[in-house]
Motif scaffolding. Structure first.
Motif, PDB file in Angstrom:
ATOM      1  N   UNK A 145      -8.879   7.586  -6.668  1.00 21.58           N
ATOM      2  CA  UNK A 145      -9.588   8.595  -7.455  1.00 21.58           C
ATOM      3  C   UNK A 145     -10.709   9.235  -6.659  1.00 21.58           C
ATOM      4  N   UNK A 146     -11.095  10.420  -7.124  1.00 24.57           N
ATOM      5  CA  UNK A 146     -12.159  11.174  -6.477  1.00 24.57           C
ATOM      6  C   UNK A 146     -13.485  10.709  -7.074  1.00 24.57           C
TER       7      UNK A 146
ATOM      8  N   UNK B 228       0.827  -1.212   0.000  1.00 22.77           N
ATOM      9  CA  UNK B 228       0.000   0.000   0.000  1.00 22.77           C
ATOM     10  C   UNK B 228       0.856   1.254   0.000  1.00 22.77           C
ATOM     11  N   UNK B 229       1.863   1.281   0.851  1.00 25.17           N
ATOM     12  CA  UNK B 229       2.730   2.451   0.936  1.00 25.17           C
ATOM     13  C   UNK B 229       3.510   2.652  -0.377  1.00 25.17           C
ATOM     14  N   UNK B 230       4.112   1.587  -0.956  1.00 26.51           N
ATOM     15  CA  UNK B 230       4.750   1.790  -2.267  1.00 26.51           C
ATOM     16  C   UNK B 230       3.753   2.253  -3.347  1.00 26.51           C
ATOM     17  N   UNK B 231       2.510   1.786  -3.272  1.00 25.26           N
ATOM     18  CA  UNK B 231       1.485   2.228  -4.231  1.00 25.26           C
ATOM     19  C   UNK B 231       1.239   3.727  -4.077  1.00 25.26           C
ATOM     20  N   UNK B 232       1.097   4.177  -2.847  1.00 25.11           N
ATOM     21  CA  UNK B 232       0.868   5.601  -2.599  1.00 25.11           C
ATOM     22  C   UNK B 232       2.064   6.416  -3.073  1.00 25.11           C
ATOM     23  N   UNK B 233       3.266   5.927  -2.826  1.00 26.71           N
ATOM     24  CA  UNK B 233       4.489   6.596  -3.289  1.00 26.71           C
ATOM     25  C   UNK B 233       4.496   6.682  -4.818  1.00 26.71           C
ATOM     26  N   UNK B 234       4.085   5.579  -5.472  1.00 26.83           N
ATOM     27  CA  UNK B 234       4.025   5.534  -6.935  1.00 26.83           C
ATOM     28  C   UNK B 234       3.042   6.565  -7.487  1.00 26.83           C
ATOM     29  N   UNK B 235       1.871   6.657  -6.876  1.00 28.36           N
ATOM     30  CA  UNK B 235       0.867   7.613  -7.336  1.00 28.36           C
ATOM     31  C   UNK B 235       1.376   9.044  -7.213  1.00 28.36           C
ATOM     32  N   UNK B 236       1.938   9.357  -6.040  1.00 25.13           N
ATOM     33  CA  UNK B 236       2.417  10.721  -5.812  1.00 25.13           C
ATOM     34  C   UNK B 236       3.556  11.059  -6.764  1.00 25.13           C
ATOM     35  N   UNK B 237       4.478  10.122  -6.927  1.00 25.64           N
ATOM     36  CA  UNK B 237       5.662  10.362  -7.759  1.00 25.64           C
ATOM     37  C   UNK B 237       5.287  10.599  -9.206  1.00 25.64           C
ATOM     38  N   UNK B 238       4.266   9.883  -9.677  1.00 25.77           N
ATOM     39  CA  UNK B 238       3.870   9.999 -11.082  1.00 25.77           C
ATOM     40  C   UNK B 238       2.636  10.888 -11.271  1.00 25.77           C
ATOM     41  N   UNK B 239       2.241  11.553 -10.199  1.00 21.24           N
ATOM     42  CA  UNK B 239       1.087  12.458 -10.254  1.00 21.24           C
ATOM     43  C   UNK B 239      -0.141  11.792 -10.860  1.00 21.24           C
ATOM     44  N   UNK B 240      -0.388  10.578 -10.450  1.00 26.05           N
ATOM     45  CA  UNK B 240      -1.554   9.829 -10.936  1.00 26.05           C
ATOM     46  C   UNK B 240      -2.710  10.074  -9.968  1.00 26.05           C
ATOM     47  N   UNK B 241      -3.837  10.483 -10.501  1.00 27.91           N
ATOM     48  CA  UNK B 241      -4.968  10.795  -9.625  1.00 27.91           C
ATOM     49  C   UNK B 241      -6.094   9.778  -9.770  1.00 27.91           C
ATOM     50  N   UNK B 242      -5.924   8.841 -10.674  1.00 30.93           N
ATOM     51  CA  UNK B 242      -6.989   7.911 -11.030  1.00 30.93           C
ATOM     52  C   UNK B 242      -6.419   6.579 -11.464  1.00 30.93           C
ATOM     53  N   UNK B 243      -6.652   5.541 -10.760  1.00 30.27           N
ATOM     54  CA  UNK B 243      -6.197   4.236 -11.265  1.00 30.27           C
ATOM     55  C   UNK B 243      -6.899   3.141 -10.482  1.00 30.27           C
ATOM     56  N   UNK B 244      -7.108   2.042 -11.145  1.00 30.90           N
ATOM     57  CA  UNK B 244      -7.619   0.823 -10.495  1.00 30.90           C
ATOM     58  C   UNK B 244      -6.560  -0.203 -10.797  1.00 30.90           C
TER      59      UNK B 244
END
Lengths: 464, 464
Positions: free
Chosen positions: A129-130, A81-97
């Motif tokens: 995602x929102x 979970x933490x690496x996933x959150x790091x990945x999202x923030x690093x790549x500025x991804x706001x939406x993914x499943x």
């Protein structure tokens, strides 16, 4: 024993039979994730130490650090979970499943080590995602329901609660703010300890008033469905707390979606469910196997949870909403709401292994369709020629790596490995342009012309 | 850049597109391994430090150690071969054909780090067991040939040599015994350096006589097929060395099997091939992509080899025979002869990625067959009901997690993600008991009755 002396504590190899079972379990899980439209990502096995710092509370002590060999300070990942959150923030991804199946590492307290793995798989599915409330949350529960049903692990139950309800409950029961987390940890032990012992810990160890503890005791004994959420929304104390109300309304909404997903038969709103990880902010859940006769538990705190949280005797999945974690990695603190679930695979493996052992059916560890054999000497070249033909046609085939193997040992190899067919070459067959095709199970033998052999093998080994 | 600051040096994430390509490559490789009857195993990501000690020569300095947090000294695996040998010895297995696909870890010299991964995949196939000479060795080469052909990476060449031929050659050229390994390392640089520079290193740095170096120079320029092995068996000097003769006879035998396997078009007997790892005892080989226009190399020493050995500009696979390694882990030193090959996947990934980018065809990252959408408001419940039906029927389907998404954004999602079909619900469709099925590519729309919907979606999305 000799076997463990040359393996790191808490780790194990998977032998071919275990791998065959593991592959089957993974296929079921991955099919489900794909059916729900998930993509997949992968992240490194180690992260910068600071990435993991401050995410796991007390359990940080279980993180494996790498030796400082000159360079950065690194740690093995503790969850996905933490690496996933790091990945999202690093790549500025706001939406993914996305799903992610990989090993995680926990240096369990040496006293707790017996039978508990330090390297184990997690199968995570998360929606970032929102979105409108409770729709992705409901799909996570749908996925747990589908996977546990398909794996045929027996009866199960999915407990649901919400961090906001817990916090609201603590507030209205008079727990001081600064004690929320620690009282929450104690509540979380209710599936392993009696209420009396939990209460003792709250009062004697954590300094809670007996009155507050008793009030908590009343709430955490409650379980139900949408009706319970409705009842609590009318509860004199609860309805005064904004947080609790928001959580209760969402539980109601969640159950309405779960009805449409046809999974309410297994879902229980359970106020005693707490889960230990700090990062949850909303709905939390945990799936528990409830059927009697389950094998003894080796690994109960490793289902996407920390060792601080009691994952329950038969816990096989857990998760929840964590809307603040991605923001911790973004320089501007931009949040990405997330909800996810982690399937704890080690326990499922061990159940599937026991089932396989109990079953009469043999687990095959290869997919070989045919062995190319001969009864006579000096036919190695002919065997290699034929097996090459079969490989070219996409047939799974093998030969023994001997110049002149005995027919009996070739047949035995097939019986042991579950190879269904043997293509036998001899001088006569070569002269006649045929191959003797033997069905291992019935010992039936039939001459097939070389021209028809590939079609015949495909016909006889096609799964229909 | 911001992106790398929160990732450990030399590691990377795989995004969904990269994962889709990785999955395709793995499927090709695994299919081949299974076609040849291999089982699979898995081993832990870390081993006892002593397991890795003394197996990699100078490259031991590249091993990642874990921090001593109280307990055993542990290291991340450096390759899959040593853990495999440890597994065989520990479980007293004398016979197995297995594959293992997993990440390995090399703490490359910081100066060499640029573009070189410290975490990367290896795909290993090995045959352990006492068999007749060169049959399993030939199958390993057959497998490399099949995989590189199927992946359509362009022209390639598989170089073959034998440690015994190299050692024999060094002996007859007058290299002192104690210099065999170091001279071997220098020979191994021939694919990156000119002969003049290699000779200089031998004479000036390693103290070899010029005469010996010149004799080596003559041999290492030789390449051919079975004919070269035959010629060298007649060579005045070579034929005096027992080791060399045994190696040359085996190369002859190997080529006879390779002819039957129909792979001699790509295999070259090349006396300059040395490979750096200490544990090889017989045949060695390396596959090299030879087509022009290959992307620049980021990762050339990581194909089952050490950083000391030059894996060649386009090296994508390597391996050989290692008959002594298992015995190093057995208390009684019992040997298990082994031969294997390691496919270096990172380079293949990057070629496939470039090909995918150059191609007009879009890489899909999900397998969604249909999106359940609506053009009107307040149909979330109906959408959830329908998607549940589809999931139950095994159809890969999704809905947007919004109460009232715009039709346009639903259709855009499908176009971006390559989702072929949209099942559109509206008040009229619900009244009529139909669904409007839209083909995303043609924008064609057709009403399908609810009863026929599943069959229609399956028909339209079946791969035929």
């Amino acid at each position: 024993s000799n076997r463990t002396e040359i393996l790191a504590d808490g780790t194990r190899d998977y032998n071919p039979k275990q791998m065959a079972i593991r592959e089957k379990v993974f296929n079921t899980i991955i099919s489900c994730f794909k059916r729900h439209g998930a993509e997949t990502i992968d992240t490194p096995v180690f992260e910068l130490k600071e990435t993991l710092t401050g995410k796991y509370g007390e359990d940080s002590k279980l993180i494996y650090d790498l030796k400082d060999q000159g360079g950065e300070l690194l740690s093995l990942r503790y969850d996905l979970t933490v690496p996933f959150a790091r990945y999202l923030a690093m790549n500025k991804i706001t939406n993914i499943k996305r799903y992610h199946i990989a090993k995680v590492y926990r240096r369990d307290n040496p006293a707790m080590t017996r039978g508990r793995y330090r390297e184990f798989y997690q199968c995570d599915f998360d929606i970032a995602g929102q979105y409108d409330a409770m729709i992705p949350d409901a799909e996570c529960l749908k996925i747990v329901h589908e996977i546990l049903s398909e794996l045929q692990l027996g009866e199960f139950c999915i407990k649901v609660n919400d961090r906001r309800i817990l916090d609201g409950m603590f507030a209205v029961c008079g727990v001081p703010d600064e004690k929320f987390r620690t009282i929450c940890s104690t509540v979380d032990k209710l599936d392993k300890m009696s209420w009396e012992d939990v209460k003792k810990e709250m009062v004697n160890e954590k300094g809670l008033s007996e009155e507050a503890a008793d009030q908590i005791g009343e709430y955490v004994s409650m379980r139900g469905g949408m009706d319970l959420a409705e009842r609590l929304l009318q509860d004199q104390k609860m309805c005064q707390n904004k947080q609790a109300c928001a959580g209760l309304s969402d539980i109601k909404l969640l159950f309405s979606y779960l009805q449409l997903f046809q999974v309410t038969d297994k879902v229980v709103f359970d106020l005693s469910l707490a889960r230990g990880l700090d990062y949850y902010t909303g709905v939390i859940y945990e799936a528990v196997l409830t059927q009697a006769g389950l094998p003894p538990l080796a690994n109960d705190s490793q289902n996407g949870a920390s060792s601080e949280e009691s994952a329950g005797v038969g816990s096989v999945a857990g998760g929840g909403r964590y809307d603040g974690l991605v923001g911790m990695f973004d320089p501007k603190g931009r949040k990405v709401p997330c909800v996810g679930v982690s399937i704890g695979i080690e326990r499922i493996f061990s159940i599937m292994e026991q089932k396989a052992e109990a079953s009469a059916e043999k687990v095959r560890t290869t997919e070989v369709q045919v062995m190319v054999a001969s009864a006579q000497k000096n036919l190695l070249e002919e065997r290699l020629r034929l097996v090459t033909e079969l490989w070219s046609a996409g047939i799974k085939a093998e030969v023994m790596y001997k110049k002149n193997p005995k027919l009996l040992s070739q047949l035995q190899h097939c019986e042991e490995g579950g190879v269904p067919l043997v293509a036998i070459l001899g001088e006569q067959e070569l002269k006649d342009g045929v191959v003797k095709l033997r069905v291992v199970s019935t010992r039936e033998e039939v001459d097939i012309s070389r021209a028809d052999l590939i079609a015949e093998i495909k016909r006889r080994t096609s799964e229909a």
